[in-house]
Design a protein around this motif. Structure first.
Motif, PDB file in Angstrom:
ATOM      1  N   HIS A   1       0.736  -1.094  -0.183  1.00 13.49           N
ATOM      2  CA  HIS A   1      -0.074  -0.081  -0.013  1.00 13.49           C
ATOM      3  C   HIS A   1       0.840   1.389   0.130  1.00 13.49           C
ATOM      4  CE1 HIS A   1      -3.911   2.086   1.424  1.00 13.49           C
ATOM      5  NE2 HIS A   1      -3.100   2.687   0.990  1.00 13.49           N
TER       6      HIS A   1
ATOM      7  N   VAL B   1      -1.391  -1.120  -4.338  1.00 14.37           N
ATOM      8  CA  VAL B   1      -2.673   0.002  -3.791  1.00 14.37           C
ATOM      9  C   VAL B   1      -1.850   1.269  -3.974  1.00 14.37           C
ATOM     10  CG1 VAL B   1      -4.192   0.625  -2.305  1.00 14.37           C
ATOM     11  CG2 VAL B   1      -3.940  -1.577  -2.647  1.00 14.37           C
TER      12      VAL B   1
ATOM     13  N   HIS C   1      -2.243   4.781  -3.222  1.00 14.52           N
ATOM     14  CA  HIS C   1      -3.345   5.775  -2.475  1.00 14.52           C
ATOM     15  C   HIS C   1      -2.940   7.180  -2.819  1.00 14.52           C
ATOM     16  CE1 HIS C   1      -5.975   5.699   1.273  1.00 14.52           C
ATOM     17  NE2 HIS C   1      -6.087   7.075   0.659  1.00 14.52           N
TER      18      HIS C   1
ATOM     19  N   SER D   1      -0.320  -0.277 -11.030  1.00 18.89           N
ATOM     20  CA  SER D   1      -1.306  -0.474  -9.854  1.00 18.89           C
ATOM     21  C   SER D   1      -2.227  -1.231 -10.032  1.00 18.89           C
ATOM     22  CB  SER D   1      -1.563   0.912  -9.561  1.00 18.89           C
ATOM     23  OG  SER D   1      -0.353   1.856  -9.358  1.00 18.89           O
TER      24      SER D   1
ATOM     25  N   VAL E   1      -4.881  -1.084  -7.837  1.00 22.04           N
ATOM     26  CA  VAL E   1      -6.182  -0.420  -7.095  1.00 22.04           C
ATOM     27  C   VAL E   1      -5.518   1.043  -7.234  1.00 22.04           C
ATOM     28  CG1 VAL E   1      -7.402   0.123  -5.262  1.00 22.04           C
ATOM     29  CG2 VAL E   1      -7.294  -2.130  -6.005  1.00 22.04           C
TER      30      VAL E   1
ATOM     31  N   VAL F   1      -6.318   4.781  -5.106  1.00 26.35           N
ATOM     32  CA  VAL F   1      -7.362   4.900  -4.182  1.00 26.35           C
ATOM     33  C   VAL F   1      -7.637   6.484  -4.246  1.00 26.35           C
ATOM     34  CG1 VAL F   1      -7.685   5.379  -1.685  1.00 26.35           C
ATOM     35  CG2 VAL F   1      -6.841   3.044  -2.467  1.00 26.35           C
TER      36      VAL F   1
ATOM     37  N   LYS G   1     -10.005   0.320 -11.895  1.00 24.55           N
ATOM     38  CA  LYS G   1      -9.178   0.587 -10.756  1.00 24.55           C
ATOM     39  C   LYS G   1      -9.450   1.525  -9.779  1.00 24.55           C
ATOM     40  CE  LYS G   1      -5.272  -1.137 -13.719  1.00 24.55           C
ATOM     41  NZ  LYS G   1      -3.798  -1.021 -13.791  1.00 24.55           N
TER      42      LYS G   1
ATOM     43  N   LEU H   1     -10.683  -4.521   1.211  1.00 28.96           N
ATOM     44  CA  LEU H   1      -9.771  -4.227  -0.161  1.00 28.96           C
ATOM     45  C   LEU H   1      -8.371  -5.160  -0.182  1.00 28.96           C
ATOM     46  CD1 LEU H   1      -8.691  -2.670  -2.698  1.00 28.96           C
ATOM     47  CD2 LEU H   1      -7.501  -1.090  -1.072  1.00 28.96           C
ATOM     48  N   TYR H   2      -7.955  -5.672   1.283  1.00 27.11           N
ATOM     49  CA  TYR H   2      -6.601  -6.392   1.113  1.00 27.11           C
ATOM     50  C   TYR H   2      -6.996  -7.414   0.945  1.00 27.11           C
ATOM     51  CZ  TYR H   2      -4.340  -2.250   3.287  1.00 27.11           C
ATOM     52  OH  TYR H   2      -3.849  -0.875   3.745  1.00 27.11           O
TER      53      TYR H   2
ATOM     54  N   ALA I   1     -12.198  -3.784  -6.938  1.00 26.51           N
ATOM     55  CA  ALA I   1     -11.929  -2.223  -7.457  1.00 26.51           C
ATOM     56  C   ALA I   1     -13.031  -1.663  -8.381  1.00 26.51           C
ATOM     57  CB  ALA I   1     -10.550  -2.143  -8.335  1.00 26.51           C
TER      58      ALA I   1
END
Length: 373
Positions: free
Chosen positions: A81, A109, A111, A139, A141, A143, A161, A350-351, A371
Protein backbone atom coordinates in the motif's frame (compact mmCIF):
# COMPACT_ATOMS: atom_id res chain seq x y z
CA UNK A 1 -15.13 -12.64 -0.14
CA UNK A 2 -12.69 -15.34 -1.20
CA UNK A 3 -10.16 -14.98 1.65
CA UNK A 4 -11.31 -16.71 4.87
CA UNK A 5 -11.80 -14.28 7.74
CA UNK A 6 -9.08 -15.94 9.82
CA UNK A 7 -6.42 -15.82 7.07
CA UNK A 8 -3.52 -13.49 7.80
CA UNK A 9 -2.61 -10.86 5.22
CA UNK A 10 0.71 -9.03 5.42
CA UNK A 11 0.59 -5.45 4.16
CA UNK A 12 3.67 -3.33 3.57
CA UNK A 13 2.80 0.37 3.86
CA UNK A 14 5.08 2.82 2.06
CA UNK A 15 4.78 6.52 2.81
CA UNK A 16 6.19 9.56 4.61
CA UNK A 17 5.94 8.21 8.14
CA UNK A 18 7.74 10.41 10.64
CA UNK A 19 7.05 12.14 13.94
CA UNK A 20 5.33 15.50 13.57
CA UNK A 21 4.39 14.97 9.91
CA UNK A 22 1.02 15.86 8.41
CA UNK A 23 -2.18 14.13 7.44
CA UNK A 24 -0.66 11.24 5.47
CA UNK A 25 1.51 10.33 8.45
CA UNK A 26 -1.55 10.36 10.71
CA UNK A 27 -3.39 8.12 8.24
CA UNK A 28 -0.52 5.62 8.23
CA UNK A 29 -0.46 5.66 12.03
CA UNK A 30 -4.19 4.91 12.02
CA UNK A 31 -3.79 2.05 9.53
CA UNK A 32 -1.28 0.34 11.79
CA UNK A 33 -3.24 1.01 14.96
CA UNK A 34 -6.78 0.13 13.96
CA UNK A 35 -6.51 -2.69 11.42
CA UNK A 36 -7.36 -6.10 12.96
CA UNK A 37 -4.51 -8.32 14.11
CA UNK A 38 -4.81 -10.68 11.17
CA UNK A 39 -3.86 -7.79 8.86
CA UNK A 40 -0.19 -7.59 9.76
CA UNK A 41 1.37 -4.27 8.81
CA UNK A 42 4.93 -3.15 8.23
CA UNK A 43 5.89 0.44 7.39
CA UNK A 44 8.70 1.54 5.11
CA UNK A 45 9.12 5.26 5.62
CA UNK A 46 10.11 7.35 2.63
CA UNK A 47 10.04 10.62 4.57
CA UNK A 48 12.68 13.17 3.66
CA UNK A 49 13.69 16.31 5.60
CA UNK A 50 11.21 19.17 5.18
CA UNK A 51 12.24 22.65 4.13
CA UNK A 52 13.24 24.65 1.08
CA UNK A 53 16.43 25.68 -0.62
CA UNK A 54 19.04 23.92 -2.72
CA UNK A 55 20.85 22.31 0.22
CA UNK A 56 17.60 20.85 1.61
CA UNK A 57 16.60 19.58 -1.82
CA UNK A 58 19.99 17.90 -2.35
CA UNK A 59 19.77 16.25 1.07
CA UNK A 60 16.24 15.04 0.35
CA UNK A 61 17.36 13.53 -2.97
CA UNK A 62 20.26 11.70 -1.34
CA UNK A 63 18.06 10.29 1.42
CA UNK A 64 15.40 9.24 -1.11
CA UNK A 65 18.03 7.45 -3.22
CA UNK A 66 19.34 5.63 -0.15
CA UNK A 67 15.80 4.51 0.71
CA UNK A 68 15.31 3.18 -2.83
CA UNK A 69 18.61 1.28 -2.78
CA UNK A 70 17.83 -0.39 0.55
CA UNK A 71 14.23 -1.27 -0.27
CA UNK A 72 14.81 -4.41 -2.44
CA UNK A 73 16.39 -6.21 0.53
CA UNK A 74 13.10 -6.31 2.41
CA UNK A 75 10.83 -9.34 2.50
CA UNK A 76 7.98 -9.18 -0.04
CA UNK A 77 4.53 -8.99 1.61
CA UNK A 78 1.10 -10.09 0.36
CA UNK A 79 -0.01 -6.54 -0.54
CA UNK A 80 1.85 -3.23 -0.83
CA UNK A 81 0.00 0.00 0.00
CA UNK A 82 1.81 3.10 -1.29
CA UNK A 83 0.82 6.61 -0.23
CA UNK A 84 1.61 9.30 -2.77
CA UNK A 85 0.91 12.90 -3.73
CA UNK A 86 1.86 15.16 -6.62
CA UNK A 87 5.22 16.09 -8.13
CA UNK A 88 8.28 14.86 -6.17
CA UNK A 89 6.16 12.57 -4.04
CA UNK A 90 4.80 10.86 -7.16
CA UNK A 91 8.26 10.54 -8.76
CA UNK A 92 9.52 8.96 -5.55
CA UNK A 93 6.53 6.62 -5.31
CA UNK A 94 6.86 5.59 -8.95
CA UNK A 95 10.01 3.62 -8.28
CA UNK A 96 8.30 1.61 -5.53
CA UNK A 97 5.17 0.95 -7.59
CA UNK A 98 7.19 -0.34 -10.54
CA UNK A 99 9.62 -2.39 -8.45
CA UNK A 100 6.83 -4.05 -6.46
CA UNK A 101 4.70 -4.75 -9.54
CA UNK A 102 7.47 -5.92 -11.89
CA UNK A 103 10.02 -7.54 -9.57
CA UNK A 104 8.12 -8.71 -6.53
CA UNK A 105 4.90 -9.17 -8.55
CA UNK A 106 2.85 -8.15 -5.51
CA UNK A 107 -0.51 -6.40 -5.68
CA UNK A 108 -0.09 -2.63 -5.45
CA UNK A 109 -2.49 -0.13 -3.90
CA UNK A 110 -1.60 3.43 -4.92
CA UNK A 111 -3.27 5.83 -2.47
CA UNK A 112 -3.50 9.33 -3.95
CA UNK A 113 -3.32 12.25 -1.53
CA UNK A 114 -2.20 15.78 -2.30
CA UNK A 115 -3.96 19.07 -2.66
CA UNK A 116 -2.88 19.68 -6.27
CA UNK A 117 -2.94 16.22 -7.82
CA UNK A 118 -5.48 17.40 -10.38
CA UNK A 119 -3.03 20.04 -11.63
CA UNK A 120 -0.26 17.44 -11.68
CA UNK A 121 -2.35 15.17 -13.91
CA UNK A 122 -2.76 17.96 -16.46
CA UNK A 123 0.92 18.90 -16.66
CA UNK A 124 2.09 19.69 -20.20
CA UNK A 125 5.01 17.27 -20.29
CA UNK A 126 5.05 14.08 -22.34
CA UNK A 127 7.64 12.29 -20.11
CA UNK A 128 5.63 13.08 -16.96
CA UNK A 129 2.33 12.07 -18.56
CA UNK A 130 3.94 8.84 -19.77
CA UNK A 131 5.27 8.08 -16.29
CA UNK A 132 1.83 8.66 -14.82
CA UNK A 133 0.31 6.24 -17.31
CA UNK A 134 2.92 3.53 -16.63
CA UNK A 135 2.51 3.85 -12.85
CA UNK A 136 -1.29 3.75 -12.99
CA UNK A 137 -1.15 0.71 -15.30
CA UNK A 138 1.18 -1.07 -12.87
CA UNK A 139 -1.11 -0.39 -9.88
CA UNK A 140 -3.89 -2.85 -9.09
CA UNK A 141 -5.98 -0.27 -7.24
CA UNK A 142 -5.81 3.53 -7.21
CA UNK A 143 -7.42 5.07 -4.13
CA UNK A 144 -9.23 8.41 -4.26
CA UNK A 145 -10.23 10.37 -1.16
CA UNK A 146 -13.73 11.29 -2.36
CA UNK A 147 -16.14 10.86 -5.26
CA UNK A 148 -15.00 14.15 -6.79
CA UNK A 149 -11.34 13.08 -6.65
CA UNK A 150 -12.35 9.72 -8.16
CA UNK A 151 -13.83 11.57 -11.14
CA UNK A 152 -10.55 13.45 -11.58
CA UNK A 153 -8.55 10.22 -11.51
CA UNK A 154 -10.89 8.31 -13.79
CA UNK A 155 -10.00 10.60 -16.69
CA UNK A 156 -6.44 9.22 -16.47
CA UNK A 157 -6.85 5.81 -14.82
CA UNK A 158 -8.90 2.75 -15.79
CA UNK A 159 -12.13 3.48 -13.82
CA UNK A 160 -12.28 -0.18 -12.77
CA UNK A 161 -9.16 0.41 -10.71
CA UNK A 162 -10.37 3.50 -8.86
CA UNK A 163 -11.72 3.02 -5.32
CA UNK A 164 -12.91 5.69 -2.89
CA UNK A 165 -11.57 5.27 0.64
CA UNK A 166 -12.35 8.03 3.09
CA UNK A 167 -9.83 9.64 5.38
CA UNK A 168 -10.49 8.80 9.01
CA UNK A 169 -10.03 9.93 12.59
CA UNK A 170 -10.49 8.28 15.98
CA UNK A 171 -13.74 9.90 17.01
CA UNK A 172 -13.51 8.44 20.53
CA UNK A 173 -10.50 10.66 21.27
CA UNK A 174 -12.70 13.78 21.08
CA UNK A 175 -15.18 15.06 23.66
CA UNK A 176 -16.91 18.13 22.20
CA UNK A 177 -18.36 20.74 24.53
CA UNK A 178 -21.04 22.10 22.14
CA UNK A 179 -20.90 25.30 24.21
CA UNK A 180 -21.74 28.62 22.57
CA UNK A 181 -21.11 30.77 25.66
CA UNK A 182 -19.02 32.26 24.19
CA UNK A 183 -18.71 31.04 20.62
CA UNK A 184 -15.09 29.99 20.42
CA UNK A 185 -13.34 29.64 17.07
CA UNK A 186 -10.14 27.83 16.15
CA UNK A 187 -7.58 27.50 13.36
CA UNK A 188 -5.10 24.65 13.62
CA UNK A 189 -3.07 24.35 10.44
CA UNK A 190 0.27 25.39 9.00
CA UNK A 191 0.73 29.11 8.56
CA UNK A 192 1.31 29.18 4.82
CA UNK A 193 -0.30 30.89 1.85
CA UNK A 194 -2.06 27.71 0.65
CA UNK A 195 -3.87 27.26 3.95
CA UNK A 196 -5.34 30.76 3.75
CA UNK A 197 -3.52 32.09 6.81
CA UNK A 198 -3.36 35.60 5.36
CA UNK A 199 -7.12 35.68 4.66
CA UNK A 200 -7.84 34.33 8.14
CA UNK A 201 -5.83 37.13 9.75
CA UNK A 202 -7.50 39.80 7.59
CA UNK A 203 -11.01 38.45 8.29
CA UNK A 204 -10.49 38.20 12.05
CA UNK A 205 -8.98 41.69 12.09
CA UNK A 206 -12.14 42.99 10.38
CA UNK A 207 -14.47 41.22 12.80
CA UNK A 208 -12.56 42.41 15.86
CA UNK A 209 -13.53 45.98 14.90
CA UNK A 210 -17.21 45.07 15.26
CA UNK A 211 -17.78 42.23 17.75
CA UNK A 212 -15.96 40.47 20.59
CA UNK A 213 -13.69 37.73 19.21
CA UNK A 214 -12.68 34.46 20.83
CA UNK A 215 -10.30 32.45 18.64
CA UNK A 216 -7.36 30.14 19.29
CA UNK A 217 -4.79 29.88 16.51
CA UNK A 218 -2.27 27.05 16.67
CA UNK A 219 0.62 25.66 14.62
CA UNK A 220 3.32 27.69 12.90
CA UNK A 221 4.94 28.46 9.56
CA UNK A 222 6.33 31.24 7.38
CA UNK A 223 3.27 33.46 8.01
CA UNK A 224 3.26 33.07 11.80
CA UNK A 225 4.42 36.67 12.18
CA UNK A 226 1.02 37.78 10.85
CA UNK A 227 -0.73 35.71 13.50
CA UNK A 228 1.56 37.02 16.22
CA UNK A 229 0.85 40.61 15.20
CA UNK A 230 -2.89 39.90 15.21
CA UNK A 231 -2.74 38.39 18.69
CA UNK A 232 -0.75 41.37 19.96
CA UNK A 233 -3.21 43.91 18.56
CA UNK A 234 -6.57 42.22 19.15
CA UNK A 235 -7.99 40.99 22.43
CA UNK A 236 -9.65 37.62 22.20
CA UNK A 237 -7.07 36.29 19.75
CA UNK A 238 -4.86 33.64 21.33
CA UNK A 239 -1.81 32.36 19.47
CA UNK A 240 -0.38 29.17 21.00
CA UNK A 241 2.14 28.10 18.34
CA UNK A 242 2.97 24.45 17.80
CA UNK A 243 0.85 22.16 19.99
CA UNK A 244 0.86 18.46 20.88
CA UNK A 245 -1.84 16.13 19.58
CA UNK A 246 -3.44 16.14 23.03
CA UNK A 247 -3.50 19.94 23.19
CA UNK A 248 -4.86 20.11 19.63
CA UNK A 249 -7.77 17.83 20.54
CA UNK A 250 -8.55 20.00 23.58
CA UNK A 251 -8.60 23.14 21.40
CA UNK A 252 -10.99 21.48 18.94
CA UNK A 253 -13.21 20.11 21.71
CA UNK A 254 -13.55 23.58 23.26
CA UNK A 255 -14.18 25.47 20.02
CA UNK A 256 -17.43 25.56 18.07
CA UNK A 257 -16.30 27.02 14.73
CA UNK A 258 -13.26 25.73 12.88
CA UNK A 259 -11.88 27.97 10.14
CA UNK A 260 -9.71 26.76 7.25
CA UNK A 261 -9.80 29.15 4.23
CA UNK A 262 -7.52 26.89 2.20
CA UNK A 263 -6.68 27.25 -1.50
CA UNK A 264 -6.26 23.53 -2.32
CA UNK A 265 -6.87 20.24 -0.49
CA UNK A 266 -7.57 16.57 -0.82
CA UNK A 267 -9.93 15.80 2.07
CA UNK A 268 -8.19 17.45 5.04
CA UNK A 269 -7.83 15.30 8.13
CA UNK A 270 -7.68 18.62 10.01
CA UNK A 271 -11.32 19.27 9.06
CA UNK A 272 -12.34 15.73 10.05
CA UNK A 273 -10.64 16.22 13.42
CA UNK A 274 -12.51 19.51 13.89
CA UNK A 275 -15.79 17.77 13.02
CA UNK A 276 -15.01 15.06 15.59
CA UNK A 277 -14.45 17.87 18.10
CA UNK A 278 -17.94 19.21 17.39
CA UNK A 279 -17.30 22.23 15.19
CA UNK A 280 -19.22 24.04 12.51
CA UNK A 281 -16.78 24.30 9.59
CA UNK A 282 -16.01 27.48 7.66
CA UNK A 283 -13.79 26.58 4.74
CA UNK A 284 -13.60 26.73 0.95
CA UNK A 285 -15.18 24.57 -1.74
CA UNK A 286 -11.90 23.18 -3.06
CA UNK A 287 -10.77 19.57 -3.61
CA UNK A 288 -12.76 17.05 -1.60
CA UNK A 289 -13.94 19.49 1.08
CA UNK A 290 -17.53 19.65 -0.31
CA UNK A 291 -17.74 15.89 0.29
CA UNK A 292 -17.59 16.50 4.06
CA UNK A 293 -18.85 20.09 4.46
CA UNK A 294 -22.18 21.46 3.23
CA UNK A 295 -24.92 23.78 4.49
CA UNK A 296 -25.87 21.29 7.20
CA UNK A 297 -22.55 21.51 9.03
CA UNK A 298 -20.76 24.57 7.71
CA UNK A 299 -20.23 27.36 5.24
CA UNK A 300 -18.00 27.31 2.14
CA UNK A 301 -16.50 30.49 0.71
CA UNK A 302 -14.24 31.32 -2.22
CA UNK A 303 -10.52 30.88 -1.53
CA UNK A 304 -8.51 34.09 -1.36
CA UNK A 305 -11.47 36.30 -0.40
CA UNK A 306 -10.97 37.72 3.10
CA UNK A 307 -14.09 39.88 2.86
CA UNK A 308 -16.34 36.92 2.03
CA UNK A 309 -14.73 34.95 4.85
CA UNK A 310 -15.41 37.79 7.28
CA UNK A 311 -19.03 38.01 6.09
CA UNK A 312 -19.54 34.26 6.57
CA UNK A 313 -18.11 34.36 10.09
CA UNK A 314 -20.09 37.51 10.96
CA UNK A 315 -23.36 35.87 9.91
CA UNK A 316 -22.57 32.64 11.69
CA UNK A 317 -21.46 34.26 14.95
CA UNK A 318 -24.80 36.09 15.11
CA UNK A 319 -26.69 32.77 15.26
CA UNK A 320 -25.40 30.51 18.08
CA UNK A 321 -28.29 28.06 17.64
CA UNK A 322 -27.30 27.51 14.02
CA UNK A 323 -23.69 26.97 15.07
CA UNK A 324 -24.74 24.38 17.64
CA UNK A 325 -26.86 22.50 15.08
CA UNK A 326 -23.99 22.51 12.57
CA UNK A 327 -21.53 21.32 15.20
CA UNK A 328 -23.71 18.37 16.11
CA UNK A 329 -24.20 17.55 12.41
CA UNK A 330 -20.42 17.55 11.95
CA UNK A 331 -19.99 15.10 14.79
CA UNK A 332 -22.70 12.77 13.43
CA UNK A 333 -21.22 12.88 9.94
CA UNK A 334 -17.70 12.01 10.98
CA UNK A 335 -18.98 9.20 13.21
CA UNK A 336 -20.98 7.71 10.34
CA UNK A 337 -18.46 7.87 7.49
CA UNK A 338 -15.02 8.86 8.74
CA UNK A 339 -14.35 6.85 11.88
CA UNK A 340 -11.53 4.34 11.79
CA UNK A 341 -14.02 1.58 12.57
CA UNK A 342 -15.76 2.23 9.25
CA UNK A 343 -12.64 2.84 7.18
CA UNK A 344 -10.73 -0.19 8.46
CA UNK A 345 -13.61 -2.42 7.38
CA UNK A 346 -13.18 -1.06 3.85
CA UNK A 347 -9.40 -1.53 4.01
CA UNK A 348 -9.75 -5.13 5.18
CA UNK A 349 -12.13 -5.89 2.31
CA UNK A 350 -9.69 -4.35 -0.14
CA UNK A 351 -6.66 -6.25 1.21
CA UNK A 352 -8.55 -9.53 1.29
CA UNK A 353 -9.57 -9.07 -2.34
CA UNK A 354 -5.93 -8.56 -3.35
CA UNK A 355 -4.23 -11.17 -1.15
CA UNK A 356 -2.70 -14.11 -3.08
CA UNK A 357 -5.15 -16.69 -1.69
CA UNK A 358 -8.04 -14.52 -2.85
CA UNK A 359 -6.55 -13.90 -6.29
CA UNK A 360 -5.79 -17.57 -6.86
CA UNK A 361 -9.32 -18.74 -5.99
CA UNK A 362 -11.30 -15.88 -7.44
CA UNK A 363 -13.93 -16.99 -9.90
CA UNK A 364 -15.10 -13.52 -10.91
CA UNK A 365 -13.66 -11.78 -13.97
CA UNK A 366 -11.59 -8.58 -13.41
CA UNK A 367 -14.48 -6.24 -13.94
CA UNK A 368 -16.24 -7.80 -10.96
CA UNK A 369 -13.34 -7.23 -8.59
CA UNK A 370 -13.39 -4.99 -5.53
CA UNK A 371 -11.79 -2.17 -7.51
CA UNK A 372 -14.77 -1.99 -9.83
CA UNK A 373 -17.35 -1.49 -7.09
Amino acid sequence: MNTPADDEVEVLIIGPSRSGAGGVNRYITGQCRYLPERIRTRVYSVAVPPGTGLARFALAVLIALKQMLLFPFRRPPDVVHIHSAQWNSFYQSSWYVLFVALVWRCPVVLHVHGSSFDEFLEVDSLPVRSLQSVVFDASDVVVALSDSWAEVLESHVDPRKVVVLHNAVDVSEYDPSFSTSPVRMSYVSRHIERKGTRELVEAIDQLAEEVPIDITIASQGPLSHLVEDLADSRSGVEYVGYVSEERKRKILDESMVYVLPTYAEGVPIAILEAMAGGNAIVSTGVGGIPSVVDEDNGVLVEPGDADELADALRTLLADPDRIRAMARASRRRVEAAHSWETVTADLVELYDSLAPSSRETADAPPEESYASK
